[in-house]
Design an enzyme around this catalytic site. Sequence first.
Site, mmCIF file in Angstrom:
data_model
loop_
_atom_site.group_PDB
_atom_site.id
_atom_site.type_symbol
_atom_site.label_atom_id
_atom_site.label_comp_id
_atom_site.label_asym_id
_atom_site.label_seq_id
_atom_site.Cartn_x
_atom_site.Cartn_y
_atom_site.Cartn_z
ATOM 1 N N GLU A 269 -46.327 -0.788 -25.312
ATOM 2 C CA GLU A 269 -46.866 -0.315 -24.040
ATOM 3 C C GLU A 269 -46.861 -1.455 -23.024
ATOM 4 O O GLU A 269 -46.927 -2.626 -23.389
ATOM 5 C CB GLU A 269 -48.303 0.202 -24.207
ATOM 6 C CG GLU A 269 -48.411 1.459 -25.079
ATOM 7 C CD GLU A 269 -47.877 2.711 -24.416
ATOM 8 O OE1 GLU A 269 -47.556 2.670 -23.204
ATOM 9 O OE2 GLU A 269 -47.748 3.734 -25.116
ATOM 10 N N CYS A 270 -46.817 -1.075 -21.738
ATOM 11 C CA CYS A 270 -46.693 -2.084 -20.688
ATOM 12 C C CYS A 270 -48.025 -2.581 -20.164
ATOM 13 O O CYS A 270 -48.063 -3.473 -19.329
ATOM 14 C CB CYS A 270 -45.879 -1.523 -19.523
ATOM 15 S SG CYS A 270 -46.715 -0.182 -18.652
ATOM 16 N N GLY A 271 -49.127 -1.998 -20.606
ATOM 17 C CA GLY A 271 -50.428 -2.445 -20.127
ATOM 18 C C GLY A 271 -51.195 -1.364 -19.394
ATOM 19 O O GLY A 271 -52.419 -1.320 -19.428
#
Length: 308
Positions: A269-271
């Site tokens: 996931e990117c955050g």
Amino acid sequence: MTVTPIEYPQRPIPERSMSQDEESGYDSPGSATPSLPEVYFSSPHLKYLNAQLQTLEPEEILKWCMISLPNLYQTTAFGLTGLVTLDMLSRINAGGPRQIDLIFLDTLYHFDETLELVDRVRKRYPNSKLHIYKPAGCGNARDFERIHGDNLWDTNDNLYDYLAKVEPAQRAYAEFNVKAVLTGRRRSQGGKRGDLDIIELDDAGLIKVNPLANWTFKQVREYVTKHNVPYNSLLDMGYKSIGDWHSTSPIAEGEDERSGRWKGTNKSECGIHNKRSKYAEYLLQQEQKKKGEALTVALREVELQRTI
């Protein structure tokens, strides 16, 4: 550069005796706290809603969202699921008074094919207003690299995620007073998304709705074909989940949809959708760095005193 995170208030459940309106989980129109979210969910209420929405088709979930959730937006990187959601919304609300605006986070490192798709989407859905947010103070990748250095996604991926995605999202949510967002996440994408609920409440109190959580990639693709929904041409080249060009690759037959994202790492996931704020991780990292630097200075001073 100093960047201040945006805090979204999460309304606690009062310990006093609650009125009928409060028990329902909805504020009354005459609420004395207009700055708080108009809608909040207790844990039992959220569990109940998820059990009910779980049995509905995406279009029905979207209709419920449009009726029930004020300040609702769609966040999208123009992935296939988000495009299906956009098309469904356009059909549900054809000519209707309420349009759901879109928020697109332009990291400055999207594929050319993605940016070309944005133009096609704008032409196909002219009534859907698109808001584009970029990293603060940056108009293009050269600006970003001049301020933050080259290949930040390799040298400090948490900071990159915060600057390119998390902070612009927080800025958008604050400017539009966003209370709820529609996402394109699905359980069949694998990884941490395997146990998604239809409705989630993040750590900041933002309501996230995953209307196509139950659908498979096959169902999404069939909808796109049936309704001639515009899509990213990279999907015809072996890509299934498309993000920044530097962290996206085609996948092999049988691999999870998102296995082409950050390939060779254990990142998924990117955050934006992580439970723990990437900004909190960044602050912790910066605090540890400061402590290390302070210790180094103190040790140098001790050594200097010894030589005098």
